[in-house]
Design a protein around this motif. Structure first.
Motif, PDB file in Angstrom:
ATOM      1  N   GLU A 105      43.614  48.493  44.498  1.00 12.94           N
ATOM      2  CA  GLU A 105      42.942  48.685  43.338  1.00 12.94           C
ATOM      3  C   GLU A 105      41.442  48.724  43.374  1.00 12.94           C
ATOM      4  OE1 GLU A 105      42.200  49.346  39.439  1.00 12.94           O
ATOM      5  OE2 GLU A 105      44.165  48.986  39.959  1.00 12.94           O
ATOM      6  N   VAL A 106      40.671  48.052  44.032  1.00 12.19           N
ATOM      7  CA  VAL A 106      39.356  48.163  44.367  1.00 12.19           C
ATOM      8  C   VAL A 106      39.074  49.443  45.306  1.00 12.19           C
ATOM      9  CG1 VAL A 106      37.467  47.219  45.530  1.00 12.19           C
ATOM     10  CG2 VAL A 106      39.040  45.710  44.391  1.00 12.19           C
ATOM     11  N   ALA A 124      35.688  48.157  50.164  1.00 13.12           N
ATOM     12  CA  ALA A 124      36.541  47.176  48.975  1.00 13.12           C
ATOM     13  C   ALA A 124      36.386  45.781  49.256  1.00 13.12           C
ATOM     14  CB  ALA A 124      37.919  47.578  49.029  1.00 13.12           C
ATOM     15  N   SER A 156      35.984  46.777  41.612  1.00 12.36           N
ATOM     16  CA  SER A 156      36.369  48.148  41.534  1.00 12.36           C
ATOM     17  C   SER A 156      35.489  48.996  41.154  1.00 12.36           C
ATOM     18  CB  SER A 156      37.434  48.401  40.487  1.00 12.36           C
ATOM     19  OG  SER A 156      38.702  47.709  41.101  1.00 12.36           O
TER      20      SER A 156
END
Length: 530
Positions: A105-106, A124, A156
């Motif tokens: 996600e990040v 990240a 993110s």
């Protein structure tokens, strides 16, 4: 050149009865930290979405005027292009998450910006460290609590490193320590790295005094723009509920000083009073968990928990993100079966989750509130009367015919609560009910909860908002790592705790604003007499 410029901007959502932005003009200079204030539905979220081109490219509707971000006109550039100039953290983190794993996600935004592959993982991981979320790296996004989702969403955006950072209620789902850490991080990024920051926030106690400028919105327009002290003087007269709680206490006491931080208040007072013990009510037991173990996912979220909700009392359930608060509320409401232990109840319970969208299933606001009464086969005339009363009670009468998803986040939250309270449950469990609410609506919600408690309802309030808990609650149950630390302690703990303590409690030793104001008046009188 301004980092962000709104030039006579008007905008209406598709089918909207009124303009969400109305001839708004605003320039944000490079390196500024701007705090954006205003009541729910005033246009703060729309302004932030317009800054990233989501209005109108994603939401549709009618846009007039010009929005320039990083030198790019949002009419001529799509959100994907604008994402190189600005990053936005949404109010609802669940709507922002797209990948299954936390690290993925990040990394997603970095991949979208075509970042060199060898640098993505390191950036990240650095972003997760920055928001105190390295412990979540191996988790799936679907297993995260609301506060954990918020941290990942913020990481993110931070990972992409845009020169303009936009945040919409970033602390709404964070516990006090996490919120302090996040806002310290945001301030550090702004001060040390020169990242221009525009932040919309209702919990103003932590940031008001740190901002370079405070911008107040009303009905889609900028009604005030100035330094924090200038804003405090203006709001003390026009809208004190937008100010930090400690400032509100000084205003309520009639004193002329307007401290914006606990530190300023302590300097003015010279000393803090000893915390005042306040006993809580002792009503009949409405819900009792006895030695409950409960599991969400593969792990036990509650471990040997005993807790009580009492009729006629408002009990705040407090703990850090992931402590088990929501699980406790779900078990108490009868929505999650414990794997061990027993739950005793005196009647039906109602539950409102921290994401109001999960509750909203009908086509209009009025139909949504009426739904529970229809299921209970309440006669039509009685149903109409109770729906009308509940809409009025929550300030939703003017939007009764609108679709629930066209409402602001704060309005949706109030609607979700109204759709449950209209059924008059014996116990009402609310999970983060103040998320997205402005100070005035919080005061109204506190009054509403007190009226429900006065009618005999047992109210359980899962919250990270220590200031609201101090104003609204009678008792406090604290939880950590799935275990209850203290059950049904008096709310006076919010003026002396190390983790959960109200801002006025830190400054004055009194948990509630009214109690602090009374002490401040007495203190001023003593000094005058001396």
């Amino acid at each position: 050149m301004a980092a962000l410029s709104f030039q006579d901007v008007s905008y209406s959502y598709p089918g909207g009865a009124r303009a969400a932005l109305d001839r708004l003009s605003l320039d944000v200079e490079p390196g500024e930290l701007v705090l954006l204030l205003g009541e729910s539905g005033c246009g703060k979220s729309t302004l932030l979405r317009a800054a990233l081109g989501l209005v109108p490219h994603f939401h549709g509707g009618r846009l007039a005027g010009r929005v320039i971000v990083g030198g790019l006109d949002t009419r001529e550039h799509r959100p994907g292009e604008l994402a190189r100039a600005a990053g936005l953290v949404f109010q609802d983190p669940e709507a922002q998450l797209v990948a299954e794993g936390v690290v993925s996600e990040v990394a997603f935004g970095l991949e979208s910006l075509a970042t060199e592959a060898g640098r993505i993982e390191a950036r990240a991981e650095e972003a997760l460290m920055a928001v105190g979320a390295t412990g979540l790296a191996d988790r799936s996004t679907g297993s995260l609590s609301g506060g954990e989702q918020q941290r990942v969403a913020i990481a993110s955006v931070l990972a992409m490193g845009q020169p303009l950072l936009l945040l919409d209620e970033p602390t709404s789902q964070l516990d006090p320590v996490a919120a302090e850490e996040l806002l310290a991080l945001v301030t550090r990024i702004n001060r040390d790295r020169g990242v221009t920051t525009v932040l919309a926030e209702h919990r103003t106690g932590r940031l008001f005094g740190e901002a370079d400028r405070v911008v107040v919105m009303d009905s889609g327009r900028v009604s005030f723009s100035g330094t924090p002290p200038e804003a405090a003087r203006r709001l003390a007269r026009d809208a004190p509920w937008l100010l930090p709680p400690v400032t509100q206490a000084f205003i309520a006491s009639g004193r002329q000083e307007l401290p914006l931080t606990v530190r300023e208040a302590k300097r003015l007072l010279g000393a803090r009073a000893e915390p005042q013990a306040v006993a809580g009510p002792a009503g009949d037991v409405a819900v009792r968990l006895e030695r409950v173990w409960a599991r969400r996912g593969q792990a036990d979220a509650l471990r040997d928990v005993t807790a009580t909700l009492r009729a006629g009392a408002i009990t705040a359930v407090m703990g850090e993100n992931g402590a088990g608060k929501t699980t406790l509320a779900l078990v108490a409401a009868g929505l999650l079966e414990p794997r061990k232990g027993r739950v005793h109840t005196s009647g039906r319970s109602g539950y409102v989750s921290q994401n109001p969208a999960h509750h909203l299933l009908r086509e209009t606001v009025g139909e949504e509130v009426a739904h529970a009464l229809e299921l209970a086969h309440i006669p039509a005339a009685e149903r109409r009367r109770r729906v009308s009363d509940e809409l009025e009670r929550f300030g939703l009468a003017g939007v009764a015919g609108r679709h629930p998803h066209d409402l602001s986040s704060g309005e949706r939250q109030r609607l979700a609560i109204a759709s449950v309270t209209v059924g008059r449950p014996a116990a009402l469990l609310l999970d983060e009910p103040t998320r997205g609410m402005d100070g005035l609506r919080k005061l109204a919600l506190a009054d509403l909860l007190r009226s429900l408690a006065a009618d005999g309802t047992a109210v359980g309030l899962v919250t990270h908002d220590a200031d609201f808990a101090a104003e609204a609650c009678d008792l406090v149950t604290t939880i950590a790592r799935g275990r209850v630390l203290a059950d049904a302690a008096p709310r006076s703990v919010l003026s002396e705790g190390a983790f959960f303590v109200s801002q006025v409690g830190l400054a004055t030793g009194r948990a509630r604003t009214s109690e602090a104001a009374a002490w401040l008046r007495a203190t001023a009188g003593e000094r005058l007499h001396a």
